[in-house]
Design an enzyme around this catalytic site. Structure first.
Site, short mmCIF file in Angstrom:
data_model
loop_
_atom_site.label_atom_id
_atom_site.label_comp_id
_atom_site.label_asym_id
_atom_site.label_seq_id
_atom_site.Cartn_x
_atom_site.Cartn_y
_atom_site.Cartn_z
N TRP A 61 -4.87 9.49 66.59
CA TRP A 61 -5.50 10.58 65.86
C TRP A 61 -6.74 10.07 65.15
O TRP A 61 -6.96 8.87 65.04
CB TRP A 61 -4.53 11.30 64.93
CG TRP A 61 -3.83 10.48 63.87
CD1 TRP A 61 -3.66 9.12 63.82
CD2 TRP A 61 -3.19 10.99 62.71
NE1 TRP A 61 -2.96 8.74 62.71
CE2 TRP A 61 -2.64 9.88 62.00
CE3 TRP A 61 -2.99 12.25 62.19
CZ2 TRP A 61 -1.95 10.01 60.81
CZ3 TRP A 61 -2.29 12.38 61.00
CH2 TRP A 61 -1.77 11.27 60.33
N ASN A 62 -7.56 11.05 64.68
CA ASN A 62 -8.84 10.72 64.06
C ASN A 62 -9.08 11.58 62.83
O ASN A 62 -8.56 12.70 62.73
CB ASN A 62 -10.00 10.99 65.03
CG ASN A 62 -9.89 10.24 66.32
OD1 ASN A 62 -10.13 9.05 66.39
ND2 ASN A 62 -9.52 10.95 67.39
N HIS A 69 -22.27 24.05 60.37
CA HIS A 69 -23.15 24.69 61.35
C HIS A 69 -23.62 23.68 62.40
O HIS A 69 -24.77 23.72 62.85
CB HIS A 69 -24.32 25.35 60.62
CG HIS A 69 -23.86 26.37 59.62
ND1 HIS A 69 -23.71 27.70 59.92
CD2 HIS A 69 -23.46 26.23 58.33
CE1 HIS A 69 -23.26 28.34 58.85
NE2 HIS A 69 -23.09 27.46 57.88
N HIS A 73 -21.20 27.34 66.69
CA HIS A 73 -20.65 27.67 65.37
C HIS A 73 -20.82 29.15 65.03
O HIS A 73 -21.60 29.86 65.66
CB HIS A 73 -21.29 26.80 64.28
CG HIS A 73 -22.77 26.97 64.13
ND1 HIS A 73 -23.69 26.24 64.86
CD2 HIS A 73 -23.51 27.78 63.32
CE1 HIS A 73 -24.91 26.59 64.50
NE2 HIS A 73 -24.83 27.53 63.58
N HIS A 79 -23.63 32.51 54.26
CA HIS A 79 -24.47 31.37 54.64
C HIS A 79 -25.90 31.54 54.14
O HIS A 79 -26.59 30.55 53.89
CB HIS A 79 -24.45 31.24 56.17
CG HIS A 79 -25.35 30.19 56.73
ND1 HIS A 79 -25.46 28.92 56.21
CD2 HIS A 79 -26.22 30.24 57.79
CE1 HIS A 79 -26.33 28.23 56.92
NE2 HIS A 79 -26.81 29.01 57.87
#
Length: 256
Positions: A61-62, A69, A73, A79
């Site tokens: 896993w990471n 964005h 996206h 925003h």
């Protein structure tokens, strides 16, 4: 047969195809470039936690770091300053994530002029040929720009700055204020044209659409595999509390 049973049967048979509109997300994914005195978005990066080793013998896993964005996206209304009091990405209703779509193809025009702007007259001509835009739907702008996969190609800096296609200010205002659409989707790094910093208002797609509670999808791919009308888009951002947007897996359902 119920509607959902019919849909799953169509997916199994292939009479409804799932088309992935999402760009691969990696450290090489192009990102927005702002003037150096302004804050910059983060490139996507992975940090390995363990990979079947002494840090974790049975799992890989990471951790990851990314701007909201970055890559394909979803822009939430908050925003942009015009939508600062409107929905964050956590508050966008789930009904917005599954919606009909139309595809406006301007690839020939963009091939001749990378600064090409979509005008209201192009939207009127599309509707004259294909019918009215769908209520609560997406307008996907096919420009061919997704073939540009490097940072340099995507931003396309020239003597006047970034150069890429998009919408004129009048067109963005019309979509935001007069159309039944819930938002637009583009192949470029953001929803505005490269030269939109000098438009009035600056960055009109952000200013008008987000200020009117509508949405944006950016860095889409494979729009050439969609029909002009009839596709359904499934756009699923992460549910980031207080966030202004999120990387998203964007799919389209297409009848074959």
């Amino acid at each position: 047969m119920s509607v959902l049973t019919a849909l799953t049967a169509a997916l199994t048979s292939g009479s409804v195809e799932i088309v992935d509109l999402t760009a691969p997300l990696s450290h090489e994914t192009p990102i927005l470039e702002l003037p150096p005195e302004l804050g910059q978005t983060q490139r996507f990066t992975l940090e390995e936690i363990s990979r079947y080793d002494d840090r974790g013998p049975a799992w890989y896993w990471n951790n990851f770091r990314s701007g909201e964005h970055t890559g394909t996206h979803f822009d939430a209304p908050n925003h942009w300053v015009t939508g600062r009091d409107l929905a964050d990405i956590d508050s966008v209703p789930v009904s917005a994530f599954v919606a009909p779509a139309v595809v406006l193809d301007v690839t020939d025009e963009v091939a001749k002029n990378p600064d090409f702007l979509i005008e209201v007259e192009h939207l009127e001509a599309f509707q004259a040929e294909h019918g009215s835009f769908p209520e609560g739907g997406w307008l996907l702008c096919r420009t061919g720009w997704s073939s540009r996969v490097t940072q340099e190609e995507m931003i396309n800096n020239t003597e006047t700055g970034p150069t890429s296609p998009g919408m004129s200010a009048d067109c963005a205002r019309w979509v935001a204020e007069e159309s039944p659409l819930q938002g637009i989707g583009v192949e470029t790094v953001g929803t505005d044209a490269g030269a939109a910093h000098s438009f009035e208002p600056a960055f009109p797609c952000h200013s008008f659409l987000l200020g009117n509670g509508k949405y944006g999808l950016a860095q889409l791919q494979n729009l050439d595999r969609l029909p002009a009308t009839g596709a359904v888009v499934v756009a699923t951002p992460l549910r980031i509390v207080g966030g202004s947007g999120s990387p998203a897996r964007v799919l389209a359902l297409v009848e074959r």
